[in-house]
Scaffold this active site. Sequence first.
Site, short mmCIF file in Angstrom:
data_model
loop_
_atom_site.label_atom_id
_atom_site.label_comp_id
_atom_site.label_asym_id
_atom_site.label_seq_id
_atom_site.Cartn_x
_atom_site.Cartn_y
_atom_site.Cartn_z
N ARG A 38 0.79 -1.22 0.00
CA ARG A 38 0.00 0.00 0.00
C ARG A 38 0.83 1.27 0.00
O ARG A 38 0.56 2.18 -0.78
CB ARG A 38 -0.93 0.01 1.23
CG ARG A 38 -2.06 -0.98 1.14
CD ARG A 38 -2.84 -1.07 2.44
NE ARG A 38 -3.41 0.20 2.84
CZ ARG A 38 -4.07 0.39 3.98
NH1 ARG A 38 -4.22 -0.62 4.81
NH2 ARG A 38 -4.58 1.56 4.29
N HIS A 84 -7.83 -4.54 -7.30
CA HIS A 84 -7.64 -3.80 -6.05
C HIS A 84 -8.95 -3.80 -5.25
O HIS A 84 -9.74 -2.87 -5.36
CB HIS A 84 -7.21 -2.37 -6.37
CG HIS A 84 -6.56 -1.65 -5.22
ND1 HIS A 84 -5.28 -1.91 -4.80
CD2 HIS A 84 -7.02 -0.67 -4.41
CE1 HIS A 84 -4.96 -1.12 -3.80
NE2 HIS A 84 -6.01 -0.35 -3.54
N TYR A 128 -18.54 11.92 -13.58
CA TYR A 128 -18.53 13.11 -14.42
C TYR A 128 -17.21 13.31 -15.17
O TYR A 128 -17.12 14.15 -16.04
CB TYR A 128 -18.79 14.36 -13.58
CG TYR A 128 -20.13 14.35 -12.88
CD1 TYR A 128 -21.31 14.22 -13.59
CD2 TYR A 128 -20.20 14.45 -11.49
CE1 TYR A 128 -22.54 14.21 -12.94
CE2 TYR A 128 -21.41 14.45 -10.83
CZ TYR A 128 -22.58 14.32 -11.57
OH TYR A 128 -23.79 14.30 -10.92
#
Length: 745
Positions: A38, A84, A128
């Site tokens: 990570r 993931h 968007y």
Amino acid sequence: MSKHLPPKDVPESIRNVPLPDALSERYLAYALSTITSRSLPDARDGLKPVQRRVLYAMRMLKLDPASGYKKCARVVGDVIGKYHPHGDQSVYDAMVRLAQDFAQRYPLVDGQGNFGNIDGDNAAAMRYTEARLTEVANVLLANLDDDTVDFRPNYDGEDEEPAVLPAGLPNLLANGASGIAVGMATSIPPHNLPELCDALLHLIKHPNAGIEKLVEYVQGPDFPTGGLLVEPLESRIEAYKTGRGSFRHRARWQKEELPRGTWQIVVTEIPYQVQKSRLIEKIAELITDRKAPLLDDVRDESAEDIRLVLIPKSKNVDPAVLMESLFRTTDLETRFPLNLNVLDGGRLPKVMNLREVLQAYLDHRHEVLERRSKYRLSKIEHRLEVLDGYLIAYLNLDELIEIIRREDEPKPVMMKRFNLTDVQAEAILNMRLRSLRRLEEMELKTEHKALSKERDELKTLLDDEALRWQAIAGEVQELKKQFGPKTALGKRRTTIGDAPVISDEAFEVLVEREPITVICSAKGWIRAIKGHAVDDGSATFKEGDKGRYWIHAETTDKLLLFGTNGRAYTIACDKLPRGRGHGEPVRLTVDLGNDQDIVTLFKYQGARKFLVASSDGRGFICPEAEMLAATRSGKQILNVAAPAEACVCRSIEGDTVAVVGENRKLLLFPLDQVPEMTKGRGITLQKYKDGGLSDARVFTLKQGLSWVDSSGRTKSESDLKEYHGERAQAGRVVFRGFNKNNRFD
């Protein structure tokens, strides 16, 4: 039998483990997972797993720079569905950062829509926005299908993902990285790619190149927001040598002339990772709180480019002094940390220096070249085998057709008749009828000749390490040509320079000069009241506390605090809390530990000298100017080792040193026996069998030794012959009437 005993028929898969062992084992597994999966980037491609998975998912969606954009929600869905399995917002945040040109020096994602801005506004929702890969990302992903890197199963085993990317460019240093793991962190600023290419080429020719030589190529960070790097060369070299350090990064500004001799300052570039809106708020607060007396107003006239306008109160103000004051008090100047803590080979965390990071990338590219060459060689050999079969077919075309027409199983008959391999026979059987033209035979021979030549070249390359490094150097040169210093993306944005030297006297005009009285309590609560007040007992303190220091000063003065840890701290008087309250703990102003106390607090004058000593009887003379500290962490003056601690810091006024121990023994010796130093443990002033040093001071022998008793009266003693000796002696029991606390005040 007790009900707490385990049953006899416990399955073998269950084992009894002490709780501390079980907790440590599981926490270690969690820590390793956080570090490797990570938080820390891989030294080879400079990416964290989530970033690598985003780029790979976009490649699988064929979102190359020449294609159209796709919704970011589609990309995020593929990433969390295949590679993931974490929250979609964390994946989208990583994707947004890869697209921000003010966060990434070389953006890897080409975003369309609202991807946030330098003011700190968030990106629009993923439904968007749209995205595709950039040319830089294409270079990172190039040759991924040529067996250049290992693939590993994804989290559910139904798919595969690359363990590392081929990384056609040194992304770790080019784009930088930051992350916090369990017990460790990383912070790598972005650098200029053409400079990194030059350093790589030099390192290929000179594998043992020193850091000093590499820094001639990699001069320092190159931040996407531009600005000026004002870190001295020596500090940069030291940071790159150790892999740890920091860089001073400040805004770029210019003086803009206005009518009638007036002017204003325009800031066009701000430090990396500073939010413009927060910066303006901070400057406005300084103006409101009257902490920026030279500044009248601040305006934000930014459009696509940054334009912060600073209006001075007077045209007679020196612009450099005004800006230096803002550099000291705002984020117009920041320190960006360097912590080259990365995963070496994708496995072990390690703090590397500059050469090690560059060499790790070159070693990776060498492995990629070898694997790519072997993969290509195997493909060529397979194709040559097929071409040999085709050529045999053309020489025996009629007979082959006859065998295929008559035999139920023509393949083994063909292999036996023409001595064909299984691959060749299968290729002939799969050949289309339209390929039986006479011209095809010539084309096959031409292809066979070209592939044979390429095969020989690849074999030579794989057998010669020098040729492989020469090929890597060629790739680096092509990379530099593609993103060279003359291109818009490759041109250095952060200028390397030096900060102007401005005397402290020039900054005194920034503080309104007025008399104050500094009050510090025994428990370390400090405040300042207006005027030079008299200690008449009217000052109030917290319950259980009392006054300790009462100092007359001015707002332009500095205070020096000497702690029991042997460190000297500097406090600006204009920064002290004002008013008639209790003030605030001095530990909020300086980094004095809770287990440390104040030895003394006094107004800085600059020309004096001080005797400093520790409880184990060691000390030296230190000039006052050397005790001035630049940061709140202070400056180490007297080195002390537990259980000893600093206990004396007195100004020198005289020719004789008086030291008294906890054993009530007094020793006098000449001051010239004590050396002058700026830092250290010092020399032995007095020896003790039991206990340690209680107090010390310097006095004039002819005037006698004076002290203040418990009632506040000053007493003196002139008959001191029996106490004279040499430094490091034990001394004699002090005369009658001396303070029972064994102190001179």
